[in-house]
Design a protein around this motif. Structure first.
Motif, PDB file in Angstrom:
ATOM      1  N   PRO A  34      36.081 -12.537  24.633  1.00 53.11           N
ATOM      2  CA  PRO A  34      37.117 -11.679  25.223  1.00 53.11           C
ATOM      3  C   PRO A  34      38.468 -11.797  24.506  1.00 53.11           C
ATOM      4  O   PRO A  34      39.243 -10.844  24.498  1.00 53.11           O
ATOM      5  N   GLY A  35      38.745 -12.958  23.924  1.00 53.82           N
ATOM      6  CA  GLY A  35      40.046 -13.141  23.272  1.00 53.82           C
ATOM      7  C   GLY A  35      40.039 -12.773  21.800  1.00 53.82           C
ATOM      8  O   GLY A  35      41.016 -13.030  21.089  1.00 53.82           O
ATOM      9  N   TYR A  36      38.938 -12.204  21.324  1.00 51.53           N
ATOM     10  CA  TYR A  36      38.822 -11.928  19.889  1.00 51.53           C
ATOM     11  C   TYR A  36      38.270 -10.547  19.666  1.00 51.53           C
ATOM     12  O   TYR A  36      37.068 -10.325  19.754  1.00 51.53           O
ATOM     13  N   LYS A  50      39.841 -21.183  11.389  1.00 52.45           N
ATOM     14  CA  LYS A  50      40.031 -19.958  12.157  1.00 52.45           C
ATOM     15  C   LYS A  50      39.670 -20.248  13.612  1.00 52.45           C
ATOM     16  O   LYS A  50      40.342 -19.801  14.525  1.00 52.45           O
ATOM     17  N   HIS A  51      38.613 -21.016  13.794  1.00 48.72           N
ATOM     18  CA  HIS A  51      38.254 -21.467  15.136  1.00 48.72           C
ATOM     19  C   HIS A  51      37.325 -22.670  15.018  1.00 48.72           C
ATOM     20  O   HIS A  51      36.766 -22.917  13.953  1.00 48.72           O
ATOM     21  N   SER A  52      37.170 -23.398  16.122  1.00 44.13           N
ATOM     22  CA  SER A  52      36.259 -24.541  16.086  1.00 44.13           C
ATOM     23  C   SER A  52      35.614 -24.736  17.446  1.00 44.13           C
ATOM     24  O   SER A  52      36.136 -24.283  18.463  1.00 44.13           O
ATOM     25  N   PHE A  53      34.464 -25.409  17.403  1.00 43.98           N
ATOM     26  CA  PHE A  53      33.702 -25.671  18.622  1.00 43.98           C
ATOM     27  C   PHE A  53      33.386 -27.157  18.688  1.00 43.98           C
ATOM     28  O   PHE A  53      32.942 -27.744  17.702  1.00 43.98           O
ATOM     29  N   ILE A 108      32.794 -15.029  14.155  1.00 43.73           N
ATOM     30  CA  ILE A 108      34.222 -15.240  13.905  1.00 43.73           C
ATOM     31  C   ILE A 108      34.485 -15.405  12.408  1.00 43.73           C
ATOM     32  O   ILE A 108      35.456 -14.871  11.866  1.00 43.73           O
ATOM     33  N   GLN A 142      29.612 -29.681  24.042  1.00 48.19           N
ATOM     34  CA  GLN A 142      29.632 -30.638  25.136  1.00 48.19           C
ATOM     35  C   GLN A 142      28.329 -30.644  25.929  1.00 48.19           C
ATOM     36  O   GLN A 142      28.124 -31.506  26.770  1.00 48.19           O
ATOM     37  N   LEU A 173      37.493 -32.380  15.476  1.00 51.62           N
ATOM     38  CA  LEU A 173      38.106 -31.178  16.026  1.00 51.62           C
ATOM     39  C   LEU A 173      39.633 -31.238  15.886  1.00 51.62           C
ATOM     40  O   LEU A 173      40.268 -30.271  15.474  1.00 51.62           O
ATOM     41  N   MET A 214      41.845 -28.836  13.405  1.00 49.77           N
ATOM     42  CA  MET A 214      42.376 -27.736  14.218  1.00 49.77           C
ATOM     43  C   MET A 214      43.405 -26.856  13.491  1.00 49.77           C
ATOM     44  O   MET A 214      43.351 -25.630  13.602  1.00 49.77           O
ATOM     45  N   PRO A 215      44.321 -27.457  12.733  1.00 47.84           N
ATOM     46  CA  PRO A 215      45.305 -26.585  12.072  1.00 47.84           C
ATOM     47  C   PRO A 215      44.757 -25.823  10.869  1.00 47.84           C
ATOM     48  O   PRO A 215      45.457 -25.008  10.297  1.00 47.84           O
TER      49      PRO A 215
END
Lengths: 167, 558
Positions: free
Chosen positions: B177-179, B123-126, B144, B129, B115, B119-120
């Motif tokens: 909500p943020g996308y 577009k997104h990562s999961f 996404i 957990q 992760l 990260m850089p």
């Protein structure tokens, strides 16, 4: 949202309270060469959401580009570039000053004027706690530094909008 | 059911037909689930190849590509492919195995902070957990990856969580909500853009890969034909506008045509659609299109005014916006004759500076001739994947793309080793089409192992190696900008590609004669299974015209 450049900007960022969100934000700033002045993170009244307050120098960075890049992060919910006149901003600072008996009273008096608190005292030192705007804290620093400033810690700014509106 | 079986259910629900991947300790549960899942899995020979294959698949089909890798080295081998997908806005979901949760943070065997490392570049990562998060994470990842500005998404799943038992319930809704990407485009700005176009006297349409991602090629043509607007495309946008069209100026940028770059230089209005004013396009930014106002249409608001200030910004989906823009433009009924003078000027450039090279008098194959021969032999009707280097630029110049999703190459990152695995992915996604890989003797050696995958899976790509014995583009730069001090660019025409092809179970060929080249290529295309051809071309040939790096576009050389 007003996105003027050329001054200090305080960004108030609501993010999902998930692991790694701060790293994503800090990493974005690092790799795009945006320099963060201060950064504070804490919970909000909603446990799923955290708030990041971040200040940076608008003269150095294209603020609208910073904001747009932040918006691209999936976990970022809302960003506000806070207007200084509509905002109450505070930081907390602690100062350790090396003073003995003769000067102690004088420093404590200054502390009182700044509505600070003495939180530790020994024979040769005082630890003082001050909250206020960045300007006030810097002014306090100028006042106590000549007495022998051993250490200083600052939290960075947190800010909230005035009135009934949400930050 | 086991979480990994739920993974398979989610993939099927997302319409996934094929997964490119490589097993290892940390993703063994996932591989166990493949036994009964009924999803095609292509066993690549290196994770990087798997990532590029998923990218080639995505670019050729317009669907989301999927690539699987194990933890540690498996995941780190994906880094180049993930970055490549990010730079070229390619929708790919990468699912990596991770060590068991009890080992996380202990430097366990094959542990890497996937992760953190990625990260850089995503577009997104999961990071999973809890096993119950897995189904939702997969659907969110696909959502996404494919919406807004497409891009790569990573899902990292610890081994123990992937084998846990969960109550699987299909996920029917994705709510982030943020996308919320803006797709519609502001009508007022669209009207403003139409007016600006109607009054421009020297307009140019500058289209990029975003037009292809948005499946907006038809709408681009409609806009171009709403008047007689000249059109140029970026390297990533080739095929968005038909190259044989009289309104086509050719590619712009570092190795673009003079007509395109001069037109940009003198334009009074540039309508940029799905492109990002990359430095390989603009040259010296401060002198880019100095007289022009900019309309900038892009799905990513952060691209607006990032490099060039947009006078009329329009954020949204290109297909959507172009449809509305054409309607607005038609309603204005502008005076079409105002573009006469502009076209006369453009025609002068076109006549004076066509793309050209000096062909050989004997049997020697010039690299440009090879591309022309490929164009002729394929009838212009192939998916062309390229690697990175001179061959890529010649292919962009001389293979005249007339449809979108026919040109697949690494534009943003410039990844050598992209072409062959990307062609493999494209061929898997489009089994009825001819898929050609144009590569160099340098590039092909960076992921040649995937030829084994092609041979084993019967993936019939035709690889043409433009073999000049050099790292040609680097040699060209050393010649032009480093005083001909050739440092480590001589590859000596090694290895023996014919034997190498055969060693991998493919058919090997070698072409050296220009006079029979078109027929030779036809023969290669008609051969079953994967074919790798060593085409011996002129050793020292340069790609022209060229804008020197950092120079203004009007100062083209060659």
């Amino acid at each position: 949202m007003s996105l003027r450049s050329g001054r200090k900007h305080t960004l108030s960022i609501l993010v999902e309270n998930k692991p790694g969100v701060l790293t994503r934000i800090a990493g974005l700033f690092a790799r795009r060469g945006f320099n963060i002045d201060t950064l504070t993170v804490g919970p909000t009244d909603d446990e799923r959401i955290s708030r990041i307050t971040l200040t940076l120098d608008g003269a150095l960075h294209p603020i609208d580009q910073v904001v747009k890049q932040l918006h691209k992060l999936i976990n970022v919910l809302k960003i506000r570039d806070l207007e200084p006149t509509d905002t109450v901003a505070r930081e907390l600072a602690m100062f350790k000053v090396a003073v003995d008996g003769a000067q102690r009273a004088e420093v404590m008096q200054i502390c009182e004027i700044f509505r600070g608190k003495v939180v530790d005292v020994t024979k040769r030192s005082l630890v003082l706690e001050v909250t206020g705007t960045t300007d006030k804290i810097e002014a306090f620093e100028r006042m106590v530094r000549p007495f022998g400033l051993v250490e200083m810690m600052r939290t960075g700014e947190i800010a909230i909008s005035r009135g009934r509106g949400e930050t | 059911m086991r979480a990994v079986d739920a993974v398979m259910e989610c993939l099927k629900a997302e319409g996934v037909e094929v997964v490119f991947g490589y097993p290892g300790g940390a993703n063994l549960p996932t591989y166990d689930a493949f036994v009964d899942a009924g999803i095609r899995h292509v066993l690549v020979r290196h994770e990087q190849g798997g990532g590029h294959a998923a990218s080639g698949y995505a670019r050729a089909t317009g669907k989301v590509g999927v690539c699987l890798a194990t933890s540690g080295p498996g995941a780190t081998n994906l880094v180049t492919a993930i970055t490549d997908a990010m730079m070229d806005s390619t929708p790919v979901v990468f699912i990596t195995g991770q060590v068991r949760t009890e080992l996380l943070g202990t430097d366990g065997f094959q542990e890497a902070d996937t992760l953190g490392i990625t990260m850089p570049i995503v577009k997104h990562s999961f990071m999973i957990q809890h096993p119950l998060e897995i189904p939702r994470a997969i659907h969110e990842a696909f959502h996404i990856a494919r919406t807004g500005r497409p891009g790569p998404v990573v899902i990292d799943i610890p081994q123990d969580l992937s084998r846990a038992e969960i109550d699987y319930e299909p996920v029917t809704d994705v709510h982030l909500p943020g996308y919320q990407p803006t797709t519609e485009g502001n009508q007022k700005q669209i009207r403003q853009a139409a007016k600006a176009l109607a009054s421009a006297r020297r307009p140019v349409i500058y289209a990029g890969g975003g037009v292809i991602n948005a499946n907006a090629a038809e709408e681009l043509c409609a806009l171009a034909r709403a008047d007689r607007f000249p059109v140029t495309c970026t390297l990533m946008g080739l095929g968005a506008f038909p190259a044989p069209d009289p309104q086509w100026l050719g590619m712009l940028g570092m190795h673009g045509t003079r007509a395109a770059n001069y037109a940009i230089d003198e334009a009074d209005l540039i309508c940029c659609i799905g492109a990002r004013f990359d430095d390989r396009v603009t040259g010296k930014l401060s002198e880019f299109a100095p007289r022009a106002k900019f309309i900038h249409i892009d799905i990513d608001p952060a691209e607006i005014s990032k490099n060039v200030p947009a006078h009329i910004p329009i954020v949204g989906d290109a297909k959507n916006i172009l449809t509305k823009l054409v309607a607005e433009y038609r309603a204005l009924e502008p005076d079409r004759s105002r573009l006469e003078e502009w076209w006369q000027r453009i025609e002068t450039w076109r006549e004076r500076h066509p793309l050209a090279y000096e062909d050989s008098a004997d049997t020697e194959i010039k690299p440009q001739f090879l591309i022309q021969a490929l164009y002729e032999a394929t009838g212009g009707d192939a998916i062309v994947c390229s690697d990175v280097g001179q061959h890529q630029m010649w292919a962009a110049q001389y293979y005249h793309f007339d449809k979108p999703r026919r040109w697949i190459n690494s534009g943003g990152l410039g990844t050598m080793g992209y072409g062959l695995p990307a062609a493999m992915g494209a061929a898997v996604g489009c089994p009825d089409q001819t898929v050609v890989c144009i590569t160099g003797d340098g590039s092909v050696q960076m992921n040649v192992q995937e030829l084994a995958t092609c041979a084993e899976d019967g993936i019939p790509i035709k690889v043409f190696i433009m073999n000049n014995g050099y790292l040609g583009m680097v040699r060209q730069w050393q010649e032009l900008f480093w005083d001909r001090r050739y440092s480590h660019v001589d590859m000596g025409r090694f290895p023996d590609f014919l034997k190498l092809a055969e060693a991998y179970g493919a058919t090997g060929m070698r072409f050296t004669d220009k006079t029979t080249l078109v027929d030779d290529i036809r023969a290669a295309l008609a051969t079953d299974g994967p074919v790798m051809v060593d085409v011996r071309v002129t050793a020292e040939e340069n790609v022209y015209p060229m804008i020197a790096p950092g120079a203004p576009a009007r100062d083209m050389v060659g």
